[in-house]
Design a protein around this motif. Structure first.
Motif, short mmCIF file in Angstrom:
data_model
loop_
_atom_site.label_atom_id
_atom_site.label_comp_id
_atom_site.label_asym_id
_atom_site.label_seq_id
_atom_site.Cartn_x
_atom_site.Cartn_y
_atom_site.Cartn_z
N GLU A 86 0.82 -1.21 0.00
CA GLU A 86 0.00 0.00 0.00
C GLU A 86 0.86 1.26 0.00
N PHE A 87 2.04 1.18 0.60
CA PHE A 87 2.91 2.36 0.62
C PHE A 87 3.37 2.75 -0.78
N ARG A 126 7.91 2.70 8.32
CA ARG A 126 7.83 2.00 9.60
C ARG A 126 6.39 1.70 9.97
N VAL A 127 6.17 0.55 10.58
CA VAL A 127 4.88 0.23 11.18
C VAL A 127 5.15 -0.46 12.51
N LEU A 128 4.10 -0.60 13.29
CA LEU A 128 4.18 -1.31 14.56
C LEU A 128 3.43 -2.62 14.44
N ASN A 145 1.50 -7.85 25.67
CA ASN A 145 1.71 -8.13 24.25
C ASN A 145 3.20 -8.14 23.93
N GLU A 146 3.53 -8.72 22.76
CA GLU A 146 4.86 -8.55 22.18
C GLU A 146 4.73 -7.49 21.09
N VAL A 147 5.64 -6.52 21.09
CA VAL A 147 5.53 -5.39 20.16
C VAL A 147 6.84 -5.24 19.39
N TYR A 148 6.73 -5.05 18.06
CA TYR A 148 7.91 -4.93 17.20
C TYR A 148 7.77 -3.72 16.28
N GLN A 149 8.88 -3.05 16.06
CA GLN A 149 8.95 -2.03 15.02
C GLN A 149 9.41 -2.71 13.74
N ILE A 150 8.68 -2.50 12.66
CA ILE A 150 9.02 -3.09 11.36
C ILE A 150 9.45 -1.96 10.42
N ASN A 151 10.63 -2.10 9.83
CA ASN A 151 11.17 -1.10 8.90
C ASN A 151 11.38 -1.71 7.52
N TRP A 152 11.09 -0.94 6.48
CA TRP A 152 11.43 -1.29 5.10
C TRP A 152 12.25 -0.16 4.48
N ARG A 153 13.14 -0.51 3.59
CA ARG A 153 13.85 0.50 2.81
C ARG A 153 12.94 1.02 1.71
N THR A 154 13.05 2.31 1.42
CA THR A 154 12.25 2.89 0.33
C THR A 154 13.14 3.16 -0.88
N LYS A 155 12.51 3.43 -2.00
CA LYS A 155 13.24 3.73 -3.23
C LYS A 155 13.97 5.05 -3.14
N ASN A 207 -10.81 7.34 14.30
CA ASN A 207 -11.77 8.23 13.63
C ASN A 207 -11.90 9.56 14.36
N HIS A 208 -11.65 9.54 15.66
CA HIS A 208 -11.68 10.77 16.45
C HIS A 208 -10.36 11.55 16.35
N GLY A 209 -9.41 11.02 15.57
CA GLY A 209 -8.10 11.67 15.47
C GLY A 209 -7.20 11.39 16.64
N GLN A 210 -7.51 10.30 17.36
CA GLN A 210 -6.72 9.93 18.54
C GLN A 210 -5.94 8.65 18.22
N GLY A 211 -4.65 8.65 18.52
CA GLY A 211 -3.88 7.42 18.40
C GLY A 211 -3.56 7.02 16.97
N PRO A 212 -2.92 5.86 16.83
CA PRO A 212 -2.50 5.39 15.50
C PRO A 212 -3.65 4.79 14.71
N ARG A 213 -3.45 4.67 13.39
CA ARG A 213 -4.44 4.03 12.53
C ARG A 213 -4.20 2.51 12.51
N LEU A 214 -5.27 1.77 12.35
CA LEU A 214 -5.19 0.32 12.18
C LEU A 214 -4.90 0.02 10.72
N LEU A 215 -3.78 -0.67 10.44
CA LEU A 215 -3.37 -0.93 9.06
C LEU A 215 -3.65 -2.35 8.60
N GLY A 216 -3.70 -3.28 9.53
CA GLY A 216 -3.95 -4.67 9.16
C GLY A 216 -4.14 -5.53 10.38
#
Length: 347
Positions: free
Chosen positions: A27-28, A65-67, A48-58, A93-102
């Motif tokens: 989607e990016f 980055r995503v969580l 929970n277990e939480v990870y930062q996921i990084n991809w290289r861009t063109k 939707n209220h503009g609070q916090g991160p968006r759900l991506l998947g």
């Protein structure tokens, strides 16, 4: 699963994770290789277990980055995951916090917020504390779907029932579980007031669930697993209790109650909280809310003590949940006589 903290690799992540992450990455539209990613475990999560996921861009030096959040074992005991997801999406939707991506069966992918997660010491910084107080007032005023009734008492009773079903006889005796139903009923009677302010509460405002943008100084509250309607005094009490914790220390389960905010700090926080709604509160209003908050610390201690007992049986995260529960119970019995007077007889 192999996780490398440095370097981008063709990951050996579980297939359900890879499928959702691949969809999000596509989607990016500017990622070099959606399968080549960097996985960085993030510390401090207690369920929970939480990870930062990084991809290289063109673009070369830039990353996407995503969580990635993987749900802890046994957490369905504490809350309904579907309800929590609905809250998460509504907050977005209220503009609070991160968006759900998947989403996948045992976790989800969230927008990565470019802000700093607070550290334990930040909660005592007067400027940051004032920002948190203002944000809490905004959070409590959100118009969220669902019933507006107080949840805390039913939740504590449900957790007591669950703790009794899990506990060994030895643990049940140690934690005096057989008399807690009476304690809960007493607290509900003593603390409930017809004119108390009810709002949509976070209910878990420890420093790890608060982020700050260093440039704009804006505060974001994250992780809404326990969010529901409750007395706002309960939510503030929970935040004050969290000031004694440092979940990134060598003994993350140990709470230092000498760090509980003093009267001046509590009054300052409450005054800022009330003032942020647009009017100057009277000294009487401030004192009343401070008084109510102190009483609600007792409900907080029972709530999180029972959480600790249950977690000790169902969660595999490296955290001494039982000792944490002991400390919360100990504090409950210690403070009860001071806060409740004639109600304060302890076992």
């Amino acid at each position: 699963m192999t996780i490398k903290q440095n370097g981008f690799v063709k990951s050996s992540l579980p297939e359900e994770w890879k499928k959702v992450l691949g969809s999000v990455a596509s989607e990016f539209g500017d990622i070099v290789d959606v399968e080549a990613l960097q996985v960085i475990p993030l510390k401090g999560a207690m369920t929970n277990e939480v990870y930062q996921i990084n991809w290289r861009t063109k673009d070369g030096d830039l990353f996407r980055r995503v969580l990635l959040r993987v749900y802890g074992e046994g957490v369905e005991v504490f809350f309904n995951r579907d309800d929590e997801i609905r809250t998460f999406e509504c907050m977005s939707n209220h503009g609070q916090g991160p968006r759900l991506l998947g989403r996948f069966e045992h976790g989800r992918v969230e927008e990565f917020i470019h802000a700093r997660t607070l550290a334990a010491a930040d909660l005592r910084d007067p400027e940051i504390s004032a920002l948190i107080a203002t944000k809490m007032r905004e959070f409590h005023s959100l118009d969220m779907p669902g019933p507006k009734n107080v949840v805390i008492w039913d939740r504590i009773r449900n957790w007591l029932s669950e703790a009794k079903s899990l506990c060994s006889l030895k643990d049940a005796r140690e934690f005096a579980l057989d008399i807690l139903e009476e304690e809960i009923s007493m607290l509900e009677k003593e603390l409930s007031q017809d004119d108390q302010d009810i709002g949509f509460c976070h209910n878990d405002l420890q420093y790890g669930n608060i982020m700050i943008d260093e440039e704009t100084r804006s505060i974001t509250l994250i992780d809404y697993e326990y969010a529901c309607c409750n007395p706002v005094a309960y939510d503030i009490a929970n935040h004050f209790c969290e000031m004694v914790a440092n979940y990134h220390s060598d003994t993350p389960h140990v709470m230092d109650f000498s760090k509980y905010p003093d009267l001046v700090e509590r009054q300052r926080f409450v005054r800022t909280y009330l003032n942020s709604s647009g009017y100057e509160p009277s000294d009487t209003e401030v004192e009343q809310l401070v008084h109510d908050v102190e009483k609600y610390t007792l409900a907080n201690h029972l709530h999180w003590a029972l959480w600790g007992i249950i977690s000790g049986y169902v969660n595999k995260i490296d955290f001494d949940y039982m000792e944490y529960a002991r400390q919360r119970f100990r504090q409950y019995w210690l403070r009860k006589p001071e806060l409740l007077g004639s109600w304060g007889i302890s076992p």
